[in-house]
Write a protein that holds these residues in place. Sequence first.
Motif, PDB file in Angstrom:
ATOM      1  N   ILE C 143       0.850  -1.198   0.000  1.00  0.00           N
ATOM      2  CA  ILE C 143       0.000   0.000   0.000  1.00  0.00           C
ATOM      3  C   ILE C 143       0.886   1.250   0.000  1.00  0.00           C
ATOM      4  O   ILE C 143       0.676   2.176  -0.792  1.00  0.00           O
ATOM      5  CB  ILE C 143      -0.963  -0.004   1.205  1.00  0.00           C
ATOM      6  CG1 ILE C 143      -1.945  -1.180   1.077  1.00  0.00           C
ATOM      7  CG2 ILE C 143      -1.718   1.322   1.303  1.00  0.00           C
ATOM      8  CD1 ILE C 143      -2.908  -1.342   2.234  1.00  0.00           C
ATOM      9  N   GLU C 144       1.900   1.243   0.854  1.00  0.00           N
ATOM     10  CA  GLU C 144       2.828   2.379   0.870  1.00  0.00           C
ATOM     11  C   GLU C 144       3.512   2.544  -0.482  1.00  0.00           C
ATOM     12  O   GLU C 144       3.669   3.665  -0.983  1.00  0.00           O
ATOM     13  CB  GLU C 144       3.903   2.161   1.930  1.00  0.00           C
ATOM     14  CG  GLU C 144       3.460   2.551   3.317  1.00  0.00           C
ATOM     15  CD  GLU C 144       4.461   2.054   4.356  1.00  0.00           C
ATOM     16  OE1 GLU C 144       3.996   1.598   5.395  1.00  0.00           O
ATOM     17  OE2 GLU C 144       5.683   2.111   4.089  1.00  0.00           O
ATOM     18  N   GLU C 145       3.920   1.408  -1.053  1.00  0.00           N
ATOM     19  CA  GLU C 145       4.577   1.468  -2.364  1.00  0.00           C
ATOM     20  C   GLU C 145       3.634   2.070  -3.406  1.00  0.00           C
ATOM     21  O   GLU C 145       4.052   2.873  -4.250  1.00  0.00           O
ATOM     22  CB  GLU C 145       5.010   0.061  -2.806  1.00  0.00           C
ATOM     23  CG  GLU C 145       6.233  -0.442  -2.057  1.00  0.00           C
ATOM     24  CD  GLU C 145       6.535  -1.927  -2.296  1.00  0.00           C
ATOM     25  OE1 GLU C 145       7.483  -2.429  -1.681  1.00  0.00           O
ATOM     26  OE2 GLU C 145       5.801  -2.585  -3.084  1.00  0.00           O
ATOM     27  N   ALA C 146       2.361   1.691  -3.326  1.00  0.00           N
ATOM     28  CA  ALA C 146       1.384   2.201  -4.289  1.00  0.00           C
ATOM     29  C   ALA C 146       1.225   3.713  -4.146  1.00  0.00           C
ATOM     30  O   ALA C 146       1.161   4.437  -5.149  1.00  0.00           O
ATOM     31  CB  ALA C 146       0.042   1.495  -4.104  1.00  0.00           C
ATOM     32  N   VAL C 147       1.183   4.190  -2.911  1.00  0.00           N
ATOM     33  CA  VAL C 147       0.988   5.627  -2.695  1.00  0.00           C
ATOM     34  C   VAL C 147       2.215   6.393  -3.191  1.00  0.00           C
ATOM     35  O   VAL C 147       2.089   7.426  -3.875  1.00  0.00           O
ATOM     36  CB  VAL C 147       0.711   5.940  -1.205  1.00  0.00           C
ATOM     37  CG1 VAL C 147       0.561   7.442  -0.993  1.00  0.00           C
ATOM     38  CG2 VAL C 147      -0.547   5.215  -0.738  1.00  0.00           C
ATOM     39  N   MET C 148       3.401   5.894  -2.870  1.00  0.00           N
ATOM     40  CA  MET C 148       4.620   6.574  -3.313  1.00  0.00           C
ATOM     41  C   MET C 148       4.693   6.585  -4.837  1.00  0.00           C
ATOM     42  O   MET C 148       5.066   7.590  -5.456  1.00  0.00           O
ATOM     43  CB  MET C 148       5.861   5.874  -2.738  1.00  0.00           C
ATOM     44  CG  MET C 148       6.044   6.066  -1.240  1.00  0.00           C
ATOM     45  SD  MET C 148       5.994   7.800  -0.699  1.00  0.00           S
ATOM     46  CE  MET C 148       7.715   8.175  -0.548  1.00  0.00           C
ATOM     47  N   SER C 149       4.330   5.466  -5.420  1.00  0.00           N
ATOM     48  CA  SER C 149       4.395   5.363  -6.866  1.00  0.00           C
ATOM     49  C   SER C 149       3.351   6.268  -7.537  1.00  0.00           C
ATOM     50  O   SER C 149       3.623   6.908  -8.561  1.00  0.00           O
ATOM     51  CB  SER C 149       4.194   3.892  -7.227  1.00  0.00           C
ATOM     52  OG  SER C 149       3.955   3.755  -8.571  1.00  0.00           O
ATOM     53  N   ALA C 150       2.162   6.359  -6.921  1.00  0.00           N
ATOM     54  CA  ALA C 150       1.127   7.245  -7.460  1.00  0.00           C
ATOM     55  C   ALA C 150       1.587   8.696  -7.358  1.00  0.00           C
ATOM     56  O   ALA C 150       1.399   9.494  -8.285  1.00  0.00           O
ATOM     57  CB  ALA C 150      -0.184   7.051  -6.695  1.00  0.00           C
ATOM     58  N   ALA C 151       2.245   9.037  -6.239  1.00  0.00           N
ATOM     59  CA  ALA C 151       2.727  10.408  -6.062  1.00  0.00           C
ATOM     60  C   ALA C 151       3.715  10.751  -7.175  1.00  0.00           C
ATOM     61  O   ALA C 151       3.640  11.829  -7.773  1.00  0.00           O
ATOM     62  CB  ALA C 151       3.393  10.549  -4.689  1.00  0.00           C
ATOM     63  N   LYS C 152       4.589   9.812  -7.455  1.00  0.00           N
ATOM     64  CA  LYS C 152       5.599  10.054  -8.484  1.00  0.00           C
ATOM     65  C   LYS C 152       4.924  10.260  -9.842  1.00  0.00           C
ATOM     66  O   LYS C 152       5.240  11.207 -10.565  1.00  0.00           O
ATOM     67  CB  LYS C 152       6.543   8.840  -8.520  1.00  0.00           C
ATOM     68  CG  LYS C 152       7.708   8.975  -9.449  1.00  0.00           C
ATOM     69  CD  LYS C 152       8.815   7.964  -9.093  1.00  0.00           C
ATOM     70  CE  LYS C 152       9.900   7.967 -10.146  1.00  0.00           C
ATOM     71  NZ  LYS C 152       9.621   7.038 -11.258  1.00  0.00           N
ATOM     72  N   ARG C 153       3.985   9.392 -10.153  1.00  0.00           N
ATOM     73  CA  ARG C 153       3.288   9.529 -11.437  1.00  0.00           C
ATOM     74  C   ARG C 153       2.529  10.845 -11.531  1.00  0.00           C
ATOM     75  O   ARG C 153       2.516  11.501 -12.567  1.00  0.00           O
ATOM     76  CB  ARG C 153       2.309   8.365 -11.624  1.00  0.00           C
ATOM     77  CG  ARG C 153       2.935   7.173 -12.315  1.00  0.00           C
ATOM     78  CD  ARG C 153       1.900   6.116 -12.616  1.00  0.00           C
ATOM     79  NE  ARG C 153       0.847   6.567 -13.527  1.00  0.00           N
ATOM     80  CZ  ARG C 153      -0.278   5.895 -13.753  1.00  0.00           C
ATOM     81  NH1 ARG C 153      -0.496   4.743 -13.140  1.00  0.00           N
ATOM     82  NH2 ARG C 153      -1.186   6.356 -14.596  1.00  0.00           N
TER      83      ARG C 153
END
Lengths: 758, 287, 158
Positions: C143-153
């Motif tokens: 979940i954390e990875e998804a949020v960080m990755s969404a932020a980057k995108r």
Amino acid sequence: MEKYVGKDIPRNDGYDKATGRGLFTHDIFLPHMLYAKVLRSPYAHARVVSIDTSEAEKMKGVRAVCTFENTTSKLFNTSATMVTTNPGAEPVRDQTVFTGEPKYIGDEIAAVAADTEKIAEEAVKKIKVEYEELPYVLDPLEAIKEDAPDVQPELSHKKNICGEVIEINFGDVNKGFEDAEVVVDAFVKLPRVKQAQMETHAAVASYKSDGTLEVYSTTQTPHPTKMIIAYTFDLPESKVHVKNPPYVGGGFGVRIGISGKAEMIATALTMRAKRPVKFVYTRAEDFLYSDTRHGGYLKGRLGAKKDGTFVALDTTAWLNTGAYATFGVELLGVCGACGTAGTYHVPNLHYSGYPVYTNQETAGAFRGFGTPQGTFIVETLVDAMAKKLDMDPIELRKMNTMRETDDNWFPFSLGSIGVNECLDKAAAEIGWKEKRGKCKEGKIRRGVGIACGTHVSNAAPFCVDYNAVTLRIEQDGSMVVQSGIPEIGPGSTTALLQVTADEMGIDFDKITMQFGDTKAGPFDIGSHATRTLYTVSQVIDKAAKKLKADIFDYTAELMKMDREGMYMEGGEIISGDKKVALKDLAYEAHLRGKQFIESDSMVPPNSLPWYAQAAEVEVDMETGMVKVLKVAAAHDVGKAVNPRLAEGQIEGGVIQGVGYACREEMTYVDGKGFYNSGFHNYMLPTADDVPEVVSILVESKDPKGIYGIKGIGEVGVCPTAPAIVSAVEDATGIRFHEIPMTPGRVLKSIKEKEKENA
Amino acid sequence: MKYIIAESVDDVLKAFSETEGKAMVLAGGTDLVLDAESGKKPSDAWIDIMRIPELREIKKEGDRIIIGSAVTLTEIARSELIKKYYPSLAKGAGTVGSLQIRNAATLTGNIISAQPAADAAMALAPLDPEIVVVSNEGEKILNMEEAYAGFGKSAIDSSKELVKEVRIRIPEENEKASFIRLELRKSLSLPMLNAAAMAKVENGVIKYIRITMAPVGVGPKRARAAEEFLTGKELNEANAGEAGQLALKDANPRSNPLRGSKEYREATLPVIVERAVMEVGAQLGLA
Amino acid sequence: MSEILKCIINDEEIEACVDPEMRLVDFIRERMHLTGTKIGCKKGECGACTIIMDGNAVNSCLLPVMRAEGTVIQTIEGVEKDGRLHVIQEEFINKGAIQCGFCTPGMIMSSKALLDKNPSPTTDEVKEALGGNICRCTGYKKIEEAVMSAAKRLREEA
């Protein structure tokens, strides 16, 4: 060449779940639906002297009141074991929908269905009950004493033992200890912990006077649940339809069979009201009145030669199954089989498992199903042996873990064993060589520890375990897979379609699965025992081979193509230099009155998933606070069909294991019952409190599962607690024989040790 | 039940008269909604104060910081003003429940719910706040201890009294405050123990210190013996350790099935009081 | 006694007659039929009912329905726009952040409230934003990875 197996395919229910469009039982609202509330016993053991429901029945909006007096008193077992016990053995049937002799605080006495939840709640308060309190017993070691109060006297062959005492014997354990040169002993106490799945137990049941019953529920096993409901309420199984809507908000074992008692209570009420009834457990009800993990006591003795070779292992478990059996008997079996006898090659073994009745909330299935408890005692003994022999705990483990050629007590071939590779990889990731056993001083101390073990990939041959699928090619060449198997979260229905797509040579996005529904197919035992992907992939493989043969025969004849060497790829049937799209073929077949359909069922073989986890902790010597910094979890999954989903299973399990080791515990307060009524007073980990978790997938390619697959669902949680306990010992010099290692327990031991040293 | 959305303090006072003591002030609502459902705080009306502009501000006025009673805990935790002068209050406010709860709940609510270990109220306690209460009888100012009437019991009657704001003095350069929490989990849980301190230190010597701790009695409890001992002494580890032991004199912790036995709390209270004192020193660059 | 509630939910103007004792989550689920918002505890202890109200993530189970008066609310159903998933939703799916899915709507709403205000969160800020959302399946890592990755995108697409 696999196009989908082994790839991180995004889950096919991702859209439904990320948008809130996917339905769960909580989201089901049927026309004319009523809401249920339950009246529960305030006493650990009592007899209802009188019950008066007249005031409740008079209330406006109350449509049905069910009590033990007007509802069937047929005995059943809420767990799937009721319908999956092997021939020759009898399942324990020890509970009724409502009871006039409550056996724990929370036992169901009566229930109300009303127009609103609020009216139902008010009505429950108006039911007058007079109780006579009876003697009760809470602790399993107390309960087996001859003078203890009886919990289930008619059903216990031995004092407060449900079913039977489980015995495992291999070799000659007494002779083994005679040969032993070094012996260590241990006694451990383990807590009850709660599954705490996010969707509380729920059912919406709708009975019609024509004798049909439809039940939406949170069960992990629609078919066994259907059988238990039909049996208890005397309905033909063909008239009972059980389904997930189709999603289930987690399970972790807590609803293998009936979800708490949700389906039973909703059914009793709908049969009386003749209107749909929804019963949703509050979070407090879910915590306090449905199965937990078994807590209790285990003792063990391990004997070895001076070189470290294990020669004898004797273990005993007394686990608290609560007021009703549910999975008590089977779980004590797995505790012995996988937890204590599975990991190491020990030529002389003995295990006794006592499933003990007490006047508490029931304990049943929870991820690992006895293996975490068994693993805990054995890993405690192995670490003690390493210390006594002054050996590296990993070296001692590696020389004793089961090898493929070892004789053993498992009733099936061992298959591939990747445990030593797991040990090496977990150790390397945690930095074992640099960190273990280094001098620890100061207020904040660090340490590392490790533990390993095994489990199963389904329940066969220990209990009935089989399933069926139907595969169907639609008229446009797309494909439907039907199975009663549910999707409770792991992503099994995605991984299964990856397997199907590769088996068939059809693109993943052309295949749809219907699941979690007794009408989706014939009997399927459901999602439990780490089995879903392992077993269903095998039956899909079997049916797919037949389906392809049928398609190829038909193609050869209709299209005048060479049957020899025919194969399918990317939705095209190819033979030599000729090919035809399945899309076209399926339609041509349709025009000729032919659809390709194949069903099959099978009893699966079994395979052993292996694992090792290493943990690093930090202990505050002044406050007793244990902080888990990192867990390296290496798992022999045979073959990872979807590595990302497999990691998700490991990570989720590890974090539950971290809670088990350090924080989670159901605490009983005499006279009041369990204290932990919600997330605020049950310390499962939150996002800001979890350690770093590194999952390492080891692929040993098991010879039995297709593609080499083994189970993965349960094992993440199994070795975490002993690995953390081992790390705390490394940091502090104190071995904990009781978990969770709460700050209170840890500080107490630190102070005691300081006194000893002073 | 009636729902009154007040747009000014006068609206609230008017609603008090009209409902004749049968209404309750509703701020964040995170406690009141649950209490109302369980029948603990029955009322005929709720007076929602969260849209009253003058209560929604954190501002500097002379040598005071004013925190309106409808300011959320998140707003306090993120306020540049609070972070500058009282980072410990930002920390305490930022520790309550979860972000979702802090986005609704208020500091005043944290005081009025009167849970002894409430983190925001606890971090506030050693700052010697003035709690400004208005009613149809006029305005009064309570100090922290006066705000608590018992376990879970506030001295403020929300059916006829409104907390308008909390005022704290802007600290001098050599005055700092700390907040320490001994916790089983960061979010969604009350602490096992918490302690807070505020001190003025001149040339390494403590001019005054206020230490509060919980849950060891009603509300945030002052560690008077420890305070007395430290006053006039050097702020160092040995003295802080001694003060930690003395804190036990003013503490009477109970056992909780989850958050620590009496024995455990007695064993660790000295440690966290010591850490709270040392944290003040750290902020002053002394440790 | 009932009150008139006016608010905006997922860009739609709502006017409804409500019992002020009703909780906002019940209004959303049972009156608006927006069942994507889940109930995991109804005591503010799990975050499954998280919605965004005037830009902030809040537990809809703890709010009296009238607290919504005059506010702008977004529920999980309002996150997908014009048949296109939000980047956060896509990353939850792509990164394996979803298992049983029951906590997912609340997790996504908490993540969205964070990223709407703070497009470059630190790991600690993500943990703080998700600290009130319990997930029992994933162990939170993905979940954390998804949020960080969404932020980057989101930063890249901005």
